[in-house]
Each structure stands twice: as structure tokens, then as C-alpha cells.
Design an enzyme around this catalytic site. Structure first.
Site, PDB file in Angstrom:
ATOM      1  N   ARG A 176       0.933  -1.119  -0.119  1.00 14.47           N
ATOM      2  CA  ARG A 176       0.022  -0.098  -0.129  1.00 14.47           C
ATOM      3  C   ARG A 176       0.813   1.236   0.106  1.00 14.47           C
ATOM      4  O   ARG A 176       0.548   2.121   0.671  1.00 14.47           O
ATOM      5  CB  ARG A 176      -0.918  -0.002   1.246  1.00 14.47           C
ATOM      6  CG  ARG A 176      -1.909  -1.122   1.251  1.00 14.47           C
ATOM      7  CD  ARG A 176      -2.945  -1.232   0.161  1.00 14.47           C
ATOM      8  NE  ARG A 176      -3.587  -2.611   0.386  1.00 14.47           N
ATOM      9  CZ  ARG A 176      -3.230  -3.518  -0.322  1.00 14.47           C
ATOM     10  NH1 ARG A 176      -2.290  -3.692  -1.338  1.00 14.47           N
ATOM     11  NH2 ARG A 176      -3.939  -4.610  -0.283  1.00 14.47           N
ATOM     12  N   SER A 226     -10.737  -1.189   3.940  1.00  9.96           N
ATOM     13  CA  SER A 226     -10.024  -1.246   5.135  1.00  9.96           C
ATOM     14  C   SER A 226      -9.276  -0.014   5.599  1.00  9.96           C
ATOM     15  O   SER A 226      -8.690   0.746   5.041  1.00  9.96           O
ATOM     16  CB  SER A 226      -8.697  -2.278   4.842  1.00  9.96           C
ATOM     17  OG  SER A 226      -9.016  -3.505   4.254  1.00  9.96           O
ATOM     18  N   GLU A 297      -4.680   3.208   6.812  1.00 11.75           N
ATOM     19  CA  GLU A 297      -4.627   2.970   5.406  1.00 11.75           C
ATOM     20  C   GLU A 297      -5.249   4.385   4.561  1.00 11.75           C
ATOM     21  O   GLU A 297      -4.874   4.717   3.554  1.00 11.75           O
ATOM     22  CB  GLU A 297      -4.998   1.834   4.937  1.00 11.75           C
ATOM     23  CG  GLU A 297      -5.079   1.694   3.331  1.00 11.75           C
ATOM     24  CD  GLU A 297      -5.469   0.220   2.854  1.00 11.75           C
ATOM     25  OE1 GLU A 297      -5.265  -0.871   3.534  1.00 11.75           O
ATOM     26  OE2 GLU A 297      -6.052   0.152   1.819  1.00 11.75           O
TER      27      GLU A 297
HETATM   28  C1  LIG Z   1     -15.656  -1.217  -0.869  1.00  9.95           C
HETATM   29  C2  LIG Z   1     -14.144  -0.880  -0.701  1.00  9.95           C
HETATM   30  C3  LIG Z   1     -13.375  -2.012  -1.174  1.00  9.95           C
HETATM   31  C4  LIG Z   1     -11.931  -1.768  -0.904  1.00  9.95           C
HETATM   32  N1  LIG Z   1     -11.262  -2.664  -1.234  1.00  9.95           N
HETATM   33  C5  LIG Z   1      -9.897  -2.701  -1.581  1.00  9.95           C
HETATM   34  C6  LIG Z   1      -8.890  -3.857  -1.469  1.00  9.95           C
HETATM   35  O1  LIG Z   1      -9.391  -4.818  -1.877  1.00  9.95           O
HETATM   36  N2  LIG Z   1      -7.673  -3.314  -1.710  1.00  9.95           N
HETATM   37  C7  LIG Z   1      -7.131  -2.062  -1.563  1.00  9.95           C
HETATM   38  O2  LIG Z   1      -5.971  -1.859  -1.688  1.00  9.95           O
HETATM   39  N3  LIG Z   1      -7.804  -1.021  -1.354  1.00  9.95           N
HETATM   40  C8  LIG Z   1      -9.382  -1.258  -1.241  1.00  9.95           C
HETATM   41  N4  LIG Z   1     -10.135  -0.239  -1.097  1.00  9.95           N
HETATM   42  C9  LIG Z   1      -9.489   1.076  -1.051  1.00  9.95           C
HETATM   43  C10 LIG Z   1      -9.369   2.195  -2.222  1.00  9.95           C
HETATM   44  O3  LIG Z   1     -10.642   1.626  -2.985  1.00  9.95           O
HETATM   45  C11 LIG Z   1      -8.138   1.916  -2.889  1.00  9.95           C
HETATM   46  O4  LIG Z   1      -7.261   2.512  -2.239  1.00  9.95           O
HETATM   47  C12 LIG Z   1      -8.359   2.899  -4.437  1.00  9.95           C
HETATM   48  O5  LIG Z   1      -7.136   2.521  -4.960  1.00  9.95           O
HETATM   49  C13 LIG Z   1      -8.540   4.280  -4.136  1.00  9.95           C
HETATM   50  O6  LIG Z   1      -8.403   4.782  -5.340  1.00  9.95           O
HETATM   51  P1  LIG Z   1      -9.488   6.183  -5.116  1.00  9.95           P
HETATM   52  O7  LIG Z   1      -9.424   6.536  -6.736  1.00  9.95           O
HETATM   53  O8  LIG Z   1     -10.658   5.972  -4.705  1.00  9.95           O
HETATM   54  O9  LIG Z   1      -8.373   7.417  -4.356  1.00  9.95           O
HETATM   55  P2  LIG Z   1      -8.811   8.113  -3.638  1.00  9.95           P
HETATM   56  O10 LIG Z   1      -9.867   7.594  -2.633  1.00  9.95           O
HETATM   57  O11 LIG Z   1      -9.873   9.294  -4.146  1.00  9.95           O
HETATM   58  O12 LIG Z   1      -7.595   8.788  -3.330  1.00  9.95           O
HETATM   59  C14 LIG Z   1      -6.768   8.022  -2.379  1.00  9.95           C
HETATM   60  C15 LIG Z   1      -5.228   8.930  -2.290  1.00  9.95           C
HETATM   61  O13 LIG Z   1      -4.953   8.623  -3.973  1.00  9.95           O
HETATM   62  C16 LIG Z   1      -4.657  10.068  -4.284  1.00  9.95           C
HETATM   63  N5  LIG Z   1      -4.741  10.021  -5.886  1.00  9.95           N
HETATM   64  C17 LIG Z   1      -5.907   9.705  -6.214  1.00  9.95           C
HETATM   65  N6  LIG Z   1      -5.908   9.639  -7.495  1.00  9.95           N
HETATM   66  C18 LIG Z   1      -4.904  10.193  -7.671  1.00  9.95           C
HETATM   67  C19 LIG Z   1      -3.818  10.470  -9.011  1.00  9.95           C
HETATM   68  N7  LIG Z   1      -4.486  10.478 -10.307  1.00  9.95           N
HETATM   69  N8  LIG Z   1      -2.837  10.768  -8.800  1.00  9.95           N
HETATM   70  C20 LIG Z   1      -1.979  11.073  -7.584  1.00  9.95           C
HETATM   71  N9  LIG Z   1      -2.800  10.786  -6.565  1.00  9.95           N
HETATM   72  C21 LIG Z   1      -3.909  10.372  -6.373  1.00  9.95           C
HETATM   73  C22 LIG Z   1      -5.462  11.114  -3.589  1.00  9.95           C
HETATM   74  O14 LIG Z   1      -5.043  12.296  -3.317  1.00  9.95           O
HETATM   75  C23 LIG Z   1      -5.524  10.281  -2.162  1.00  9.95           C
HETATM   76  O15 LIG Z   1      -4.312  10.629  -1.421  1.00  9.95           O
HETATM   77  C24 LIG Z   1     -11.573  -0.508  -0.957  1.00  9.95           C
HETATM   78  C25 LIG Z   1     -12.399   0.632  -0.647  1.00  9.95           C
HETATM   79  C26 LIG Z   1     -13.719   0.441  -0.735  1.00  9.95           C
HETATM   80  C27 LIG Z   1     -14.777   1.553  -0.380  1.00  9.95           C
END
Ligand SMILES: Cc1cc2nc3c(=O)[nH]c(=O)nc-3n(C[C@H](O)[C@H](O)[C@H](O)COP(=O)(O)OP(=O)(O)OC[C@H]3O[C@@H](n4cnc5c(N)ncnc54)[C@H](O)[C@@H]3O)c2cc1C
Length: 305
Positions: A176, A226, A297
Site C-alpha cells: 500500500r 480497510s 490506510e
Molecule cells: C468497498 C471498498 C473495498 C475496497 N477494497 C480494497 C482492496 O481490496 N484493496 C485495496 O488496496 N484498497 C481497497 N479499497 C480502498 C480504495 O478503493 C483503494 O485504495 C483505491 O485504490 C483508491 O482509489 P481512489 O481513486 O478512490 O482514490 P481516492 O480515495 O480518491 O484517493 C486516495 C489517495 O490517492 C490519491 N490519488 C487519487 N488519484 C490520484 C492521481 N491520479 N494521482 C495522484 N494521486 C492520486 C489521493 O490524493 C489520495 O491521497 C476499498 C475501498 C472500498 C470502499
């Protein structure tokens, strides 16, 4: 907020709006923020140049699936990727596909499209509700795989709007973790190598994973996946939280899920302050119970409530 909005609107008249962060995050909490939707690298470079010159703070938001946003909103301008930054291009090689994906592409849709095309390696991501950019930033993963596994290179724009292309080996991927967490840059796109495989096999693997996740996770409630990181490779935060007797523990409308203890759910009327309070309660109780200090996380946006 108004003056930042006016300034940005002068340059990007149809792309600036005030949004509620509760509409942009999967916990469905958070107050108002100025949001700019960018549709190309050129537009993003202009925006980053402007924010750098004017000293305006910003936060790049994907699907908001790993973010706790302040109830009072944030002074950071929210940047969201769309248009050309949310497109994919596929090119077949001898035994594999080269996939070029914009940072704003929806990861589960990409995973589904890869399965249907017979491109293997993204099945694990079918239930991770983020964007490609957010997934690379977090090095999202599940079931022993991570986004970094199939990555060749990452395109970014830095805080001044200058472009760079970074090879996988220079991304410092870990559990992560990626170097982008220590930098102020926007991931605009990635290139991945996915091997040819049978679409039927891949689709059925995707379905198996989705079924597993539906059974395991409280997906009927707003959540952010998580909340805590694994303290060590073999230690599950969910087990530590469960063993500390915290399943079902509440703070306001936030609750530690009965189904999966590392999920905090919004039972309907939770605020970010409720969620933040519950995170602290969990940390303290788990520490006094096990001596292990859990770290989040999830990422915070705006003032901590
Ligand atoms: C139901 C559920 C299940 C999940 N299961 C998992 C799992 O199995 N494994 C896992 O690892 N995670 C999981 N997650 C967490 C999450 O989905 C991941 O961490 C995902 O990768 C976050 O992506 P996001 O676009 O929503 O980022 P955001 O939540 O919008 O942002 C997260 C971080 O990434 C940065 N960011 C976003 N986009 C960019 C970009 N283009 N450039 C630079 N920085 C950026 C943001 O500034 C922030 O700091 C889960 C979440 C939910 C709600």
C-alpha cells in the site's frame, strides 16, 4: 473559497464548481469544496501552473474510496480527472496486450474490460472501487496481487505542471505504498502489460472474486474499505479489532462493521467527526488489548475534525 472559485473560473469557466465532499467520497461524508474537472493533460498542466503561481493548495481525488474528508470541507481545490484522462487504449503484441490507461479510469470497469478482452492480470481489482491513479498512488491490491505487478510505467505531472514518465522500478512500490505518497504530483496515466488468456476463464475468476467480496464486506453501507494497514505481513487488523471486542462499536452514526472489523461503516447519518472518533477509539482499545498500534490506510482531506 469564493475568491479561489472566481479566479479558477476566469481560466476554466465551465469546469469549476462547488461540490459537497459527501458526494465525492464513498463514506458519503464531508463538507464543501471547490472542484475542477480536468479533461486533458494540457488543461491539467495549466491548472497546476496556476495553482503553483497563486499558492493555491490542491488535492487530487479519484473515486474518494480511501478518503476521510472533513465535515467543514477543505481549502484545497479538488482536482478530478475526466475526458482524455479517463480513456484506455489497447494494443495486441504476440502474447500480450499493452494497455494504456488514463489516471481517471474507473478500476473495476477496467478490470471487467480486461477480462472480456482476454487480458489477464487485473482480475483481483474487479471489486476495488477506485480510479487507476488512486490505485497506483495506494498500490492497491487484493488476494496476493497489486496494481504494481503488471505496471510498466507511470505518467505524472508535477506540482508545476511538468510532465515526467517514471519506470515501474523507480516507483518504490511496497505494501500500500508508492513514491507518489511522498510527492506532490498527479498520476495522469499508466502503461501495463497483460497476458493473453481465455475471456471465459477470466470472467469467471472475476465473478468468483466479486462473490467472495460480497460475502466478506459490508457493501450495503457507505465505507472506505480497510481503515487500518496491516501492522505486519501476517497480522490482520480485522482480527485484532475483533479480538479486542470492537465489532459493533459505535461513535454517532459510525460503526465498526459486524461483518468485517477493519471496515467502519456509515449507518446513515455519520459525520466524518464520528468516523475519526471511532478510528481513535479502535486504535486505543486495540493498543491496550494487544500492544499493537494500528496505523490508518485511509487518507485525510481537510482539517481533522
Ligand atoms: C468497498 C471498498 C473495498 C475496497 N477494497 C480494497 C482492496 O481490496 N484493496 C485495496 O488496496 N484498497 C481497497 N479499497 C480502498 C480504495 O478503493 C483503494 O485504495 C483505491 O485504490 C483508491 O482509489 P481512489 O481513486 O478512490 O482514490 P481516492 O480515495 O480518491 O484517493 C486516495 C489517495 O490517492 C490519491 N490519488 C487519487 N488519484 C490520484 C492521481 N491520479 N494521482 C495522484 N494521486 C492520486 C489521493 O490524493 C489520495 O491521497 C476499498 C475501498 C472500498 C470502499
Amino acid at each position: 473559497m469564493i475568491s479561489v472559485r472566481s479566479l479558477l473560473s476566469e481560466h476554466f469557466p465551465s469546469d469549476v464548481e462547488i461540490m459537497q465532499l459527501s458526494e465525492l467520497t464513498t463514506w458519503r461524508t464531508g463538507g464543501p469544496a471547490v472542484s475542477v474537472t480536468v479533461t486533458s493533460s494540457g488543461m491539467l498542466a495549466d491548472l497546476l501552473g496556476l495553482t503553483f503561481g497563486e499558492g493555491i493548495p490542491w488535492f487530487i481525488l479519484g473515486q474518494g474510496s480511501n478518503v476521510l474528508a472533513s465535515d467543514t470541507g477543505c481549502e484545497e481545490v479538488i482536482i478530478r480527472l475526466s475526458g482524455n484522462l479517463a480513456k484506455t487504449f489497447w494494443r495486441p503484441l504476440e502474447n500480450s496486450w499493452i494497455l494504456k490507461s488514463g489516471g481517471g479510469v474507473h478500476l473495476p470497469s477496467l478490470s471487467g474490460a480486461a477480462c472480456s478482452r482476454g487480458a489477464s492480470g487485473l482480475e483481483f481489482a474487479i471489486g476495488i472501487p477506485g480510479t487507476v491513479g488512486g490505485a497506483v498512488f495506494m498500490n492497491a491490491g487484493a488476494y496476493g496481487s497489486a496494481v504494481s505487478d503488471r505496471l510498466k510505467r507511470v505518467s505524472v505531472l508535477d506540482f508545476r505542471g511538468s510532465e515526467d514518465i517514471i519506470d515501474r522500478d523507480e516507483c518504490c512500490f511496497g505494501y500500500r505504498f508508492s513514491r507518489f505518497q511522498d510527492e506532490k504530483s498527479v498520476i495522469t496515466g499508466v502503461e501495463m502489460l497483460l497476458e493473453f488468456d481465455d475471456p471465459d476463464v477470466l470472467r469467471s475468476e472475476g465473478k468468483r472474486i466479486l462473490d467472495l467480496r460480497r460475502k466478506k464486506f459490508p457493501l450495503q453501507y457507505p465505507n472506505a474499505g480497510s481503515v487500518f494497514r496491516k501492522p505486519e505481513k501476517s497480522v490482520s487488523p480485522g482480527k485484532l479489532i475483533e479480538d479486542a471486542g470492537l465489532k459493533g462499536r459505535r461513535a454517532g452514526g459510525a460503526m465498526v462493521s459486524e461483518k468485517h472489523a477493519n471496515f467502519i461503516i456509515n449507518t446513515g447519518d455519520a459525520t466524518s467527526a464520528d468516523i475519526a472518533e471511532l478510528i481513535e477509539i479502535v486504535r486505543e482499545v486495540v493498543f491496550s488489548f494487544s500492544g499493537i498500534l494500528l496505523k490508518e490506510e485511509i487518507r485525510y482531506l481537510g482539517r481533522r475534525n
